[in-house]
Design a protein around this motif. Sequence first.
Motif, PDB file in Angstrom:
ATOM      1  N   ALA A 170       0.840  -1.212   0.000  1.00 50.94           N
ATOM      2  CA  ALA A 170       0.000   0.000   0.000  1.00 50.94           C
ATOM      3  C   ALA A 170       0.866   1.250   0.000  1.00 50.94           C
ATOM      4  CB  ALA A 170      -0.941  -0.006   1.205  1.00 50.94           C
ATOM      5  N   LEU A 172       0.948   5.653   1.424  1.00 52.22           N
ATOM      6  CA  LEU A 172       0.422   6.738   2.247  1.00 52.22           C
ATOM      7  C   LEU A 172       0.965   8.055   1.701  1.00 52.22           C
ATOM      8  CD1 LEU A 172      -1.013   7.825   4.858  1.00 52.22           C
ATOM      9  CD2 LEU A 172       1.241   7.663   5.963  1.00 52.22           C
ATOM     10  N   HIS A 235      -1.372   0.181   6.492  1.00 45.81           N
ATOM     11  CA  HIS A 235      -2.129   1.414   6.246  1.00 45.81           C
ATOM     12  C   HIS A 235      -1.931   2.386   7.407  1.00 45.81           C
ATOM     13  CE1 HIS A 235      -4.292  -0.428   2.882  1.00 45.81           C
ATOM     14  NE2 HIS A 235      -4.424  -1.495   3.640  1.00 45.81           N
ATOM     15  N   GLN A 339      -4.487  -2.158   9.537  1.00 44.91           N
ATOM     16  CA  GLN A 339      -4.981  -0.842   9.126  1.00 44.91           C
ATOM     17  C   GLN A 339      -5.229   0.066  10.316  1.00 44.91           C
ATOM     18  OE1 GLN A 339      -8.633  -1.029   6.899  1.00 44.91           O
ATOM     19  NE2 GLN A 339      -8.653   1.159   6.439  1.00 44.91           N
ATOM     20  N   HIS A 437     -11.478  -4.538   5.406  1.00 45.42           N
ATOM     21  CA  HIS A 437     -10.946  -3.190   5.562  1.00 45.42           C
ATOM     22  C   HIS A 437     -12.058  -2.293   6.086  1.00 45.42           C
ATOM     23  CE1 HIS A 437      -7.879  -4.774   2.737  1.00 45.42           C
ATOM     24  NE2 HIS A 437      -7.079  -3.959   3.399  1.00 45.42           N
ATOM     25  N   HIS A 684      -3.746  -2.022  -3.109  1.00 47.41           N
ATOM     26  CA  HIS A 684      -4.083  -0.689  -2.619  1.00 47.41           C
ATOM     27  C   HIS A 684      -3.431   0.398  -3.464  1.00 47.41           C
ATOM     28  CE1 HIS A 684      -5.984  -2.615   0.748  1.00 47.41           C
ATOM     29  NE2 HIS A 684      -4.877  -3.271   1.012  1.00 47.41           N
TER      30      HIS A 684
END
Length: 770
Positions: A170, A172, A235, A339, A437, A684
């Motif tokens: 993923a 950010l 996450h 997450q 999620h 993601h």
Amino acid sequence: MKHLPAHFVGEPSRKFFVPRSVIKTIRDEITDLPLMVRQYVKNSNGDWELIAQDTNELPAGLQGYIFTVGALFQAQDRPQEDGTQLYTGDGMIYRLGFERGQAILKTRIAKTPCYYADLATAGDSNRAVWQPQTEFAKKHRIFSFFAAFRNGGPSRFSILLGGRNQLNTAFLKVGDRLIVTIDAGRPYEVDPNSLELLAPIGKASCWLGIFPIVSRLVAKFAGSYPFDVYINAAHPVADTKKANNIYGSTINGFLTTNYSTGYNGLYRKPVNWLFDKINHIFRGEATAKEQFGRFTDLIYYTFDPETEFSEPELKRWRLILANGQQKGKPVIVEQSLHQLAITEDFIILADIAFKMEFSQIFSPFLFGFLKLKLFQKFWSLGAWIYGNFLRGIPPLPNGIIYIVKRSDLEKYPACTADTEPTTLPALQVILPHEISHFAADYNNPDGKITLHVGHINGWDVTEWITRYDLSVANKHNLRCDLEGMQVSTTDLGCLAKYAIDGNTGEIENIQTIRDSGFTWSPSIYTHRELSRDDANNSETQIKNLYWLCWGFSWELIPQRIYDAYKSRESRTIPIEDLPSDDKPLTLVRLDTKTMTVADSFQFPRGYFVSSPQFVPSSEPLPEGADPSTHGFIVCVVLADNLDNEEEPCDEFWVFHADDFQNKPIYRLLAPSGCKPLNLALTLHTTWMREIGNYNQTKRYDDEGIRQQIRKESVCLDYKSRLKRANSVVHELFDDIVYGYFTQQLSEKEAISRLQQSDYKIRCDCSIDCE
């Protein structure tokens, strides 16, 4: 609204529900490939029809850059090791940019220091006798045999060097910075322009390993253990809304975790009971504490905005339970803190059904002999070993979340790496089903948190199809040609909305939507960024949530998975009521206010879809239109070539976010004359409006500065950790790892160089690494 299956004029009926493309990919790194655009449009009969002529016209308003990442599972020139799961592999970063009316694709492998150590020690482990593949491995054959990395479940591990950080999960956004993440490894900052890695988040000495005693023992007897395994949230969260300097509310920092479940294999409870007792005996001794894991820390990381190379700050708190019978006891993660979410007053952490099991990680070292031709003839032996020693541990029947007050981060000052962790209270809340999620509204009036959750049931995404699996009796044949693919769900999932008192942990209201037509395997979602993600956006509530539900298929349900879940008390529907036919993958727009499906699109048979991303339109908002649907949804769509199912033919599909039913669907694919796209199964995503002005204070467009950042980070990480290392490990780092990582050699260049006698790239690491 009424949901009807999509009809595709001229779309041939495909034999299989799941394309073989999901387990195939290529490792080639692409630079600025313009994609061809085709369209689906509705004809007069209301059916979807592919426009005959090719077009390169993109919809007006499509803008910015989409980033997604996936694991390079099985490449055409690199046979996959036995017993490997689909999510195991080097991370390939894909950037789809919409520039000057074109869709431009760029890709790069996330090349960490351990990536180059892996290449250097590589051998062909699928042969009866291990064969070195590089000059370094030939020169140090015995060392490389034991130091070589091998796949085990969702990990890649070396008994001498440690675990691979494959950065394949993923992203950010933190202001104009981009972070790439994975559950089993430190996040790294990545340059959005070049897609090169820059530096890890925090020095290795600031992180605690998943099972510290392992690294200590290996380091003691082997002299070093450079690549420890660090577990954190894939996450993490940042908040750009608040202008003050409260933790988690500055564009120069973000929140994540550093934790360990302890031992999580068979006989977990008695083994961890013993380890807890040993930890208790050594409490207070810095050299012995936490040696068997079982800790959960909240981490706050800040970038230094002033100087280019000064050391950033990483602070931590140790989470303890604030309610229940175990109040005051440490928070122990049962599965995975995959997450985090953040609201204006709270931080939410979710323990979801995603496990790393020690039996899987060490299986290639214990049962690697099964790949030998001699043992492959004895199929029943391998099946017995997998059935007894590697059998899956079912996920918990409930979801678990933890709520931390943001004000408590100031009330309980954080510790640094050199001090005892400060305890931080966390409320535990039990949800009725497993979590895939979730998302959270940013505002929480009167302390009331609104959570939007995808609930799965009867599904473990860490289980995959093995060569020893059998089909369920009297059902469709199991797709053994998809070895490594995750199994399908065995129960119906649902989409839920929760109102939770953030101060007490009480669940005040639950609204759910469960539909046998489309809520099978709710997996990943997207929505328009809230104010916490985009300082220019004033929205604080998620009005429309776009869920991708992965459907249901007997092609992916082995007999052992069927048996594991058929009598589970928490089932939504009885096992005998499972549908006889496949249920399609569906893109769903959920109206969170009414908790109804406002729009949906069912994909044709033979397509596997992932990585939905909302892209806000650059066009002016029409009068009366909702900003949360003013844009596009872009998905990765994997498929096989109709003329040859052994050949992938993958695409990106673009939907109008406000109407899946009537507006054109744009298909982005490789241009004529080029090989079809062969993408990894990505998960993601994130989106950035601009990348050209990325972090002007650090001038990452300068290759020399990027190399200097990498050089300092890799030297600070490993020079001190290798003081007692033997000469071969020093040679590995001095001649290969430091220099190759600093220069970010492409895979082709690195492999070519490692096969030559002059493979060394020396790097001056004569800096203060104390």
